[in-house]
Design an enzyme around this catalytic site. Structure first.
Site, short mmCIF file in Angstrom:
data_model
loop_
_atom_site.label_atom_id
_atom_site.label_comp_id
_atom_site.label_asym_id
_atom_site.label_seq_id
_atom_site.Cartn_x
_atom_site.Cartn_y
_atom_site.Cartn_z
N GLN A 66 0.83 -1.25 0.01
CA GLN A 66 0.09 0.02 0.10
C GLN A 66 0.92 1.19 -0.04
O GLN A 66 2.07 1.41 0.02
CB GLN A 66 -1.04 -0.10 1.37
CG GLN A 66 -0.17 -0.21 2.59
CD GLN A 66 -0.82 -1.04 3.30
OE1 GLN A 66 -2.07 -1.28 3.23
NE2 GLN A 66 -0.35 -1.54 4.74
N HIS B 271 -9.68 3.91 18.93
CA HIS B 271 -9.05 2.94 20.08
C HIS B 271 -9.56 2.47 21.15
O HIS B 271 -9.68 1.31 21.52
CB HIS B 271 -7.50 3.36 20.12
CG HIS B 271 -6.67 3.39 18.86
ND1 HIS B 271 -6.21 4.50 18.40
CD2 HIS B 271 -6.58 2.50 17.95
CE1 HIS B 271 -5.49 4.10 17.01
NE2 HIS B 271 -5.80 2.78 16.79
N ASP C 249 -0.10 0.40 14.01
CA ASP C 249 0.31 1.83 14.56
C ASP C 249 0.51 1.56 16.09
O ASP C 249 1.09 2.31 16.59
CB ASP C 249 -0.71 2.82 14.29
CG ASP C 249 -2.28 2.39 14.49
OD1 ASP C 249 -2.83 2.30 15.58
OD2 ASP C 249 -2.99 2.03 13.76
N ASP D 5 -8.44 -4.79 13.28
CA ASP D 5 -8.21 -3.18 13.20
C ASP D 5 -7.51 -2.93 11.89
O ASP D 5 -6.20 -2.86 11.80
CB ASP D 5 -7.27 -3.02 14.42
CG ASP D 5 -6.81 -1.33 14.49
OD1 ASP D 5 -7.35 -0.74 13.53
OD2 ASP D 5 -6.07 -1.04 15.08
#
Ligand code: SAM
Length: 253
Positions: free
Chosen positions: A12, A43, A68, A136
């Site tokens: 990506q 989150h 992340d 996620d």
């Protein structure tokens, strides 16, 4: 707004910007993944909601995506004993280390094991069981497409403990009704109980985001649960997040 980074990986394109109002912003293939200012909403909501509704207090968690570190960070804060985080793209982790060190920090906690591989393959091959599984991921195009499929949810069911619960981010009901429909329909074919909840996330398209949760029992607040608050999350939000606008009900009916 200044651009701090643009990199094309095998999976990506990753960009980082410095914005006027939201601190640093991470995008993948041009879609907002997080900003420093409002990441807490996403989150907290992807972790605390299923945490409080699992039939037994979850102790082990698997995160698919989440390179992340924000989701793992919430799980560390809650006090999980074991957190496995499977991210497909090492560059996302490297970018977090450099530009979002507060989020990346969770990967340095000894309870977190970070693996760089495809979440679909990991789930097919692992022998471990988890109390909470959090997807996620990016949206259902490119490497994340398989993460919204019935087969994937079936493999997940196979590695959930009996009190286990799974949650996935399921996109903006307003702009991405297909993503929500895919997640909800896919999970319904597998789990006895599937429900969608939403949160207000200013920098995500439409500012209104959905999460879809599956379990083989009806998730309810565990008896004796102590009230808890985050920066967005509280016990009223936990209840209210499941009240859906009519157009959202139509998408998942
Ligand atoms: N908060 C975000 C959102 O909803 O916009 C998601 C953030 S996180 C950065 C998404 C991560 O999922 C990306 O780093 C991406 O590389 C990862 N991902 C996508 N497909 C994956 C797969 N098949 N296995 C593991 N990780 C994957």
């Amino acid at each position: 707004m200044d651009q701090l980074l643009s990199v094309k990986t095998d999976f990506q394109r990753i960009d980082v910007f410095d914005t006027y109002d939201f601190g640093k912003l991470l995008t993948i293939d041009g879609t907002v993944q997080l900003t420093e200012r409002d990441e807490f909403v996403y989150h907290e909501m992807i972790t605390l909601v299923p945490y409080f509704l699992a039939s037994k207090e979850p102790k082990s968690a698997l995160v698919i995506g989440g390179g992340d570190g924000g989701t793992a960070g919430q799980l560390v804060k809650i006090g999980f004993d074991k957190i496995v985080n499977v991210e497909i793209d090492n560059h996302v982790v490297e970018v977090a280390k450099k530009y979002f060190p507060e989020l990346y920090r969770s990967f340095e906690d000894k309870r977190v094991s970070l693996r760089i591989e495809d979440g679909v393959k990991y789930i097919q091959n692992t022998k471990e069981k988890f109390d909470l599984i959090i997807i996620d991921s990016t949206d259902p195009v490119g490497p994340a497409e398989g993460l919204f499929m019935e087969d994937f949810y079936r493999s997940i069911q196979g590695i959930l403990s009996t009190s286990g619960i799974v949650v996935t981010q399921s996109g903006s009901p307003f702009y991405q009704p297909k993503a929500l429909k895919m997640a909800s329909n896919g999970m319904r074919k597998v789990f006895r109980n599937v429900s969608t909840y939403t949160a207000f996330i200013p920098t995500y398209p439409s500012g209104f985001w959905s999460f879809t949760m599956g379990a083989d029992y009806e998730p309810t607040l565990r008896r004796g649960t102590k009230a808890s608050t985050g920066k967005y999350f509280n016990m009223e939000i936990l209840e209210g997040a499941f009240k859906l606008p009519q157009f959202v009900k139509e998408i998942i009916k």
